[in-house]
Write a protein that holds these residues in place. Structure first.
Motif, PDB file in Angstrom:
ATOM      1  N   HIS A   1      -0.892   7.576  16.348  1.00 29.52           N
ATOM      2  CA  HIS A   1      -1.548   8.173  15.189  1.00 29.52           C
ATOM      3  C   HIS A   1      -0.685   7.951  13.953  1.00 29.52           C
ATOM      4  N   VAL A   2      -1.315   7.642  12.837  1.00 30.90           N
ATOM      5  CA  VAL A   2      -0.545   7.432  11.612  1.00 30.90           C
ATOM      6  C   VAL A   2      -1.194   8.180  10.454  1.00 30.90           C
ATOM      7  N   ASP A   3      -0.358   8.765   9.618  1.00 31.20           N
ATOM      8  CA  ASP A   3      -0.814   9.311   8.342  1.00 31.20           C
ATOM      9  C   ASP A   3      -0.021   8.625   7.256  1.00 31.20           C
ATOM     10  N   THR A   4      -0.699   7.937   6.369  1.00 36.36           N
ATOM     11  CA  THR A   4      -0.006   7.246   5.294  1.00 36.36           C
ATOM     12  C   THR A   4      -0.574   7.704   3.964  1.00 36.36           C
ATOM     13  N   LYS A   5       0.338   8.048   3.069  1.00 34.84           N
ATOM     14  CA  LYS A   5      -0.095   8.657   1.814  1.00 34.84           C
ATOM     15  C   LYS A   5       0.714   8.106   0.648  1.00 34.84           C
ATOM     16  N   PRO A   6       0.202   7.068   0.004  1.00 34.11           N
ATOM     17  CA  PRO A   6       0.856   6.605  -1.219  1.00 34.11           C
ATOM     18  C   PRO A   6       0.477   7.558  -2.358  1.00 34.11           C
ATOM     19  N   GLN A   7       1.408   7.787  -3.232  1.00 31.93           N
ATOM     20  CA  GLN A   7       1.153   8.775  -4.286  1.00 31.93           C
ATOM     21  C   GLN A   7       1.775   8.261  -5.589  1.00 31.93           C
ATOM     22  N   LEU A   8       0.928   7.844  -6.519  1.00 31.18           N
ATOM     23  CA  LEU A   8       1.429   7.332  -7.793  1.00 31.18           C
ATOM     24  C   LEU A   8       1.053   8.299  -8.899  1.00 31.18           C
ATOM     25  N   GLU A   9       2.034   8.716  -9.664  1.00 28.29           N
ATOM     26  CA  GLU A   9       1.723   9.558 -10.821  1.00 28.29           C
ATOM     27  C   GLU A   9       2.341   8.902 -12.039  1.00 28.29           C
ATOM     28  N   ILE A  10       1.471   8.366 -12.886  1.00 31.02           N
ATOM     29  CA  ILE A  10       1.926   7.513 -13.975  1.00 31.02           C
ATOM     30  C   ILE A  10       1.587   8.156 -15.309  1.00 31.02           C
ATOM     31  N   PHE A  11       2.628   8.404 -16.095  1.00 30.41           N
ATOM     32  CA  PHE A  11       2.407   9.046 -17.392  1.00 30.41           C
ATOM     33  C   PHE A  11       2.768   8.128 -18.556  1.00 30.41           C
ATOM     34  N   ALA A  12       3.009   6.840 -18.275  1.00 29.60           N
ATOM     35  CA  ALA A  12       3.251   5.865 -19.341  1.00 29.60           C
ATOM     36  C   ALA A  12       2.062   4.911 -19.330  1.00 29.60           C
ATOM     37  N   ASP A  13       1.783   4.230 -20.473  1.00 30.45           N
ATOM     38  CA  ASP A  13       0.551   3.438 -20.501  1.00 30.45           C
ATOM     39  C   ASP A  13       0.765   1.936 -20.389  1.00 30.45           C
ATOM     40  N   ASP A  14       2.026   1.497 -20.409  1.00 28.35           N
ATOM     41  CA  ASP A  14       2.259   0.052 -20.328  1.00 28.35           C
ATOM     42  C   ASP A  14       3.118  -0.244 -19.100  1.00 28.35           C
ATOM     43  N   VAL A  15       2.512  -0.135 -17.940  1.00 26.03           N
ATOM     44  CA  VAL A  15       3.262  -0.288 -16.698  1.00 26.03           C
ATOM     45  C   VAL A  15       2.475  -1.144 -15.721  1.00 26.03           C
ATOM     46  N   LYS A  16       3.166  -1.647 -14.713  1.00 26.69           N
ATOM     47  CA  LYS A  16       2.513  -2.421 -13.654  1.00 26.69           C
ATOM     48  C   LYS A  16       2.902  -1.765 -12.335  1.00 26.69           C
ATOM     49  N   CYS A  17       1.972  -1.074 -11.732  1.00 26.41           N
ATOM     50  CA  CYS A  17       2.273  -0.385 -10.476  1.00 26.41           C
ATOM     51  C   CYS A  17       1.167  -0.655  -9.467  1.00 26.41           C
ATOM     52  N   THR A  18       1.560  -1.064  -8.274  1.00 28.03           N
ATOM     53  CA  THR A  18       0.550  -1.267  -7.242  1.00 28.03           C
ATOM     54  C   THR A  18       1.011  -0.587  -5.959  1.00 28.03           C
ATOM     55  N   HIS A  19       0.051  -0.244  -5.144  1.00 29.24           N
ATOM     56  CA  HIS A  19       0.408   0.245  -3.815  1.00 29.24           C
ATOM     57  C   HIS A  19      -0.675  -0.167  -2.845  1.00 29.24           C
ATOM     58  N   GLY A  20      -0.289  -0.316  -1.613  1.00 33.92           N
ATOM     59  CA  GLY A  20      -1.263  -0.692  -0.606  1.00 33.92           C
ATOM     60  C   GLY A  20      -0.805  -0.224   0.757  1.00 33.92           C
ATOM     61  N   ALA A  21      -1.783   0.079   1.591  1.00 31.54           N
ATOM     62  CA  ALA A  21      -1.456   0.495   2.951  1.00 31.54           C
ATOM     63  C   ALA A  21      -2.425  -0.184   3.904  1.00 31.54           C
ATOM     64  N   THR A  22      -1.915  -0.657   5.024  1.00 37.26           N
ATOM     65  CA  THR A  22      -2.792  -1.199   6.053  1.00 37.26           C
ATOM     66  C   THR A  22      -2.447  -0.555   7.390  1.00 37.26           C
ATOM     67  N   VAL A  23      -3.470  -0.394   8.206  1.00 34.46           N
ATOM     68  CA  VAL A  23      -3.267   0.082   9.572  1.00 34.46           C
ATOM     69  C   VAL A  23      -4.064  -0.855  10.459  1.00 34.46           C
ATOM     70  N   GLY A  24      -3.423  -1.458  11.439  1.00 30.71           N
ATOM     71  CA  GLY A  24      -4.158  -2.403  12.258  1.00 30.71           C
ATOM     72  C   GLY A  24      -3.600  -2.532  13.647  1.00 30.71           C
ATOM     73  N   GLN A  25      -4.281  -3.350  14.417  1.00 32.47           N
ATOM     74  CA  GLN A  25      -3.827  -3.640  15.764  1.00 32.47           C
ATOM     75  C   GLN A  25      -3.397  -5.096  15.815  1.00 32.47           C
ATOM     76  N   ILE A  26      -2.953  -5.524  16.982  1.00 34.55           N
ATOM     77  CA  ILE A  26      -2.543  -6.918  17.162  1.00 34.55           C
ATOM     78  C   ILE A  26      -3.690  -7.854  16.754  1.00 34.55           C
ATOM     79  N   ASP A  27      -3.353  -8.864  15.964  1.00 36.47           N
ATOM     80  CA  ASP A  27      -4.341  -9.814  15.472  1.00 36.47           C
ATOM     81  C   ASP A  27      -4.879 -10.669  16.631  1.00 36.47           C
ATOM     82  N   GLN A  28      -6.184 -10.581  16.862  1.00 36.50           N
ATOM     83  CA  GLN A  28      -6.783 -11.247  18.025  1.00 36.50           C
ATOM     84  C   GLN A  28      -6.726 -12.769  17.919  1.00 36.50           C
ATOM     85  N   ALA A  29      -6.865 -13.283  16.701  1.00 38.45           N
ATOM     86  CA  ALA A  29      -6.823 -14.746  16.528  1.00 38.45           C
ATOM     87  C   ALA A  29      -5.429 -15.274  16.878  1.00 38.45           C
ATOM     88  N   ALA A  30      -4.409 -14.555  16.410  1.00 38.71           N
ATOM     89  CA  ALA A  30      -3.035 -14.975  16.698  1.00 38.71           C
ATOM     90  C   ALA A  30      -2.746 -14.835  18.190  1.00 38.71           C
TER      91      ALA A  30
END
Lengths: 431, 255
Positions: free
Chosen positions: A354-383
């Protein structure tokens, strides 16, 4: 009652007259604060996915004196294959400095590595304890400040580049059963100095014990620190570890957190980018199985303009394990041109993990570059099919792909012995 | 003897029938080309023979070296000497090509009752194999197919084939997307691996590849069935007349 047990333990430690007055005052204030806060409950937003009841409901004894029976050979599994004298190593057994196991003979000029119980007699050391990691709002930090008996103090003077890694090795043995340890570390890297510090928590026992460590890191202008935390506690142990960092102008903090041990663990890595041009790289890998629960919380405060952060955390969860990742990024109004990237990838090897993933961005400036991403997966079947179509058996193919998932973040470790050691650990675990 | 005997093979992908009764026999020492328009089932046939679980065999039989191929999991097929060069080789970041190749080589050796080789012995073997596909040894240190160009990926497939020395090599549109130089290298590699005791199935959309890998037999697959079989001259006829010609033939014979 458990609260009475902590009060009784505190009565003992507060009677310790060999300790400087400033430390005794801090202990008292921290214990009062802990008594008021109590252990966090899941109602506390920062502990929403992690119940600390297993820690809160048990009594752990404070070890009054140095214990343990650890020899140099017992340390080999945690030494990354490096020979004696290759690294600067300070060893703590069951929470107490073990000079006979430590190797600090080759420390270059401008580098101090001492045990806290000696170092805190100096007023500037005593004052620094708690200056970054406040006991006001964090119960475990308060508990640590109240009960800390030892730890490492690392100080790198201006312009000094330390080539060999400095290893803070905390190891427990059977004497730690039912005990609690509250290591407290200070790392000070002065202006334009560079160092690598490895902080290992490991065990030569399978006992139940509780480690609650706090490390405060101060980075001066233009300094850089590679800081690798290796949590390999005993499988029935509990571990809470907090790292708080303050970064001055143009400093760079590189953190890696590996967690494979403990039944319940929580690692906090908090940094404040408090100078222009400073940056932090926070990476981590947790590999869990059985009933293990492992929580990482990171916090990056962009407090000045032109600061950057890079974050990659990966989790491999098997059995009925539970992984938690909470990555907070704050960008203050003044922190224009912030450049932040956060990624959390989880590989689930079983249907019951079981996984709980929680990205949390709080941005109070207007000229910024911020990204976040989360993935949850199993073994890749093609590979998986690709490997099998080359004759590789199902089990080995799955393990290879699992290793590959981890290798991607292990690759970021710049100290060869550590990277190769952890790659070996990972390969042996899955292959 | 017949290495591969396919009888009335039918297969589906995601419930959609693709192969609708393919019958084909491949003898050792021969090269068979399977041609056909898009969607005719060429790649499906290759995937089914390699054992891709995404493809469901609904009826028919495949006998390989006297064994029931369809009952074997993909790794056993590979260990028994079947090799499919992928149309789209899979990228596996984090696993080095060298580790992957040696793992595969040792698994196949183990299955044959031979001793595993250590990294040093394997490195010697690789020097010879790399030359075959004109690859630099630096390719071995890179992650499997990760960041490889299209040509590098296809050469890496042939490199794997050279290492594993299959009895039955199946090239699934290995020529697609290759420039003429890469095509020559790949074809040259395949030709050098040809032995009297092995066989090759070349699946391709274009006749071009068959100028370099000369087939003994050409089969044209249309709508999941072999519509026409012949010698290598059939490929040239197809190139000239186009697939519409056989599609019409298939339509005429079906009606």
């Amino acid at each position: 009652m458990v609260a009475d047990a902590y009060a009784a333990a505190f009565d003992v430690i507060s009677g310790d007259v060999g300790v400087p007055a400033a430390v005794r005052a801090l202990r008292r204030a921290a214990f009062d604060r802990f008594s008021a806060l109590g252990f966090p409950t899941p109602k506390n937003e920062d502990w929403h996915y992690t119940s600390v009841a297993p820690i809160a409901d048990q009594e752990f004894a404070l070890l009054a004196s140095r214990t343990g029976d650890i020899g140099r050979d017992d340390l080999a599994p945690f030494s990354f294959g490096v020979g004696a004298g290759d690294w600067h190593t300070i060893v703590f057994v069951n929470g107490r400095f073990a000079p006979e196991l430590s190797d600090l003979r080759k420390l270059p000029a401008g580098v101090e590595v001492t045990d806290l119980a000696t170092a805190w007699s100096a007023p500037d050391v005593a004052e620094r304890i708690g200056s970054l990691a406040s006991h006001e709002s964090h119960a475990f930090t308060a508990l640590n400040a109240a009960f800390a008996q030892d730890g490492a103090v690392v100080r790198i003077a201006r312009n000094v580049e330390v080539g060999r890694p400095i290893h803070l090795l905390f190891v427990t043995d059977a004497a730690a059963a039912r005990a609690m340890m509250h290591p407290r570390n200070l790392i000070i890297v002065e202006r334009h100095a560079t160092a690598t510090v490895i902080e290992t928590y490991a065990s030569a026992t399978d006992s139940t014990y509780f480690t609650n460590a706090v490390t405060e890191v101060t980075l001066g202008d233009g300094s850089s620190l590679r800081h690798y935390k290796i949590q390999r506690e005993a499988s029935r142990a509990y571990h809470v570890g907090t790292i708080e960092v303050e970064q001055a102008r143009d400093s760079h903090y590189v953190s890696f957190s590996l967690a494979t041990g403990a039944e319940l663990s929580r690692t906090n890595v908090y940094t404040t980018l408090d100078g222009e041009g400073s940056g932090a790289t926070l990476n981590g890998l947790y590999m869990l199985d059985g009933e293990q629960h492992c929580d990482h919380q990171t916090q990056i405060i962009h407090a000045q303009p032109n600061t950057f952060s890079r974050e990659l955390y990966k989790g491999i969860l098997d059995g009925r394990s539970h992984g938690v990742f909470n990555g907070k990024v704050y960008v203050r109004p003044i922190a224009q041109k912030t450049d932040g990237k956060q990624t959390n990838n989880t590989l689930l090897l079983s249907d019951t993990a079981h996984v709980d993933t929680k990205p949390q961005l709080e941005i109070f400036a207007d000229d910024v570059k911020c990204t976040h991403g989360a993935t949850v997966g199993q073994i890749d079947q093609a590979a998986l099919f690709y490997l099998k179509s080359r004759g590789i058996a199902n089990a080995l193919a799955r393990r290879l792909l699992t290793y590959a998932f981890a290798a991607d973040v292990l690759e970021t470790i710049e100290v060869d012995a550590v990277r190769e050691g952890l790659e070996r650990t990972t390969l042996e675990r899955f292959v | 003897m017949s290495l591969l005997v396919i009888k009335d093979l039918k297969a589906s992908v995601a419930g959609k029938p693709i192969l609708k009764g393919v019958t084909l026999t491949v003898e050792t020492g021969s090269v068979h080309a399977i041609m056909g328009p898009n969607g005719s089932g060429k790649s499906t046939l290759a995937q089914v023979l390699a054992g891709n679980p995404a493809y469901e065999v609904t009826s028919g039989s495949v006998s390989y070296n006297g064994r029931d191929l369809l009952a074997m999991p993909p790794e056993e097929r590979a260990q028994a000497g079947i090799f499919m060069a992928f149309q789209y080789p899979v990228e596996i970041p984090g696993v080095s090509n060298a580790y992957f190749l040696r793992a595969a080589y040792n698994e196949v050796r183990k299955a044959r009752g031979e001793d595993e080789v250590d990294p040093l012995e394997f490195a010697d073997l690789m020097d010879e194999k790399l030359e075959l596909v004109d690859m630099d040894s630096s390719m071995l240190n890179r992650s499997v197919n990760t960041g490889f160009s299209g040509g590098e990926k296809k050469r890496n497939e042939i490199l794997q084939m050279a290492v594993l020395e299959p009895k039955l090599g199946i090239l699934d549109e290995t020529d697609s997307g290759l420039d003429i130089d890469a095509l020559r290298i790949v074809a040259n590699g395949v030709n050098k691996l040809k032995r009297p005791n092995n066989a090759t199935i070349v699946v391709t959309h274009y006749q071009r590849l068959l100028n370099y890998i000369v087939p003994d037999f050409v089969h044209v697959l249309v709508s999941g069935r072999i519509a026409k079989s012949g010698g290598k001259e059939l490929a040239l006829e197809l190139e000239e007349k186009g697939y519409d010609w056989v599609t019409e033939l298939a339509g005429a014979s079906a009606s």
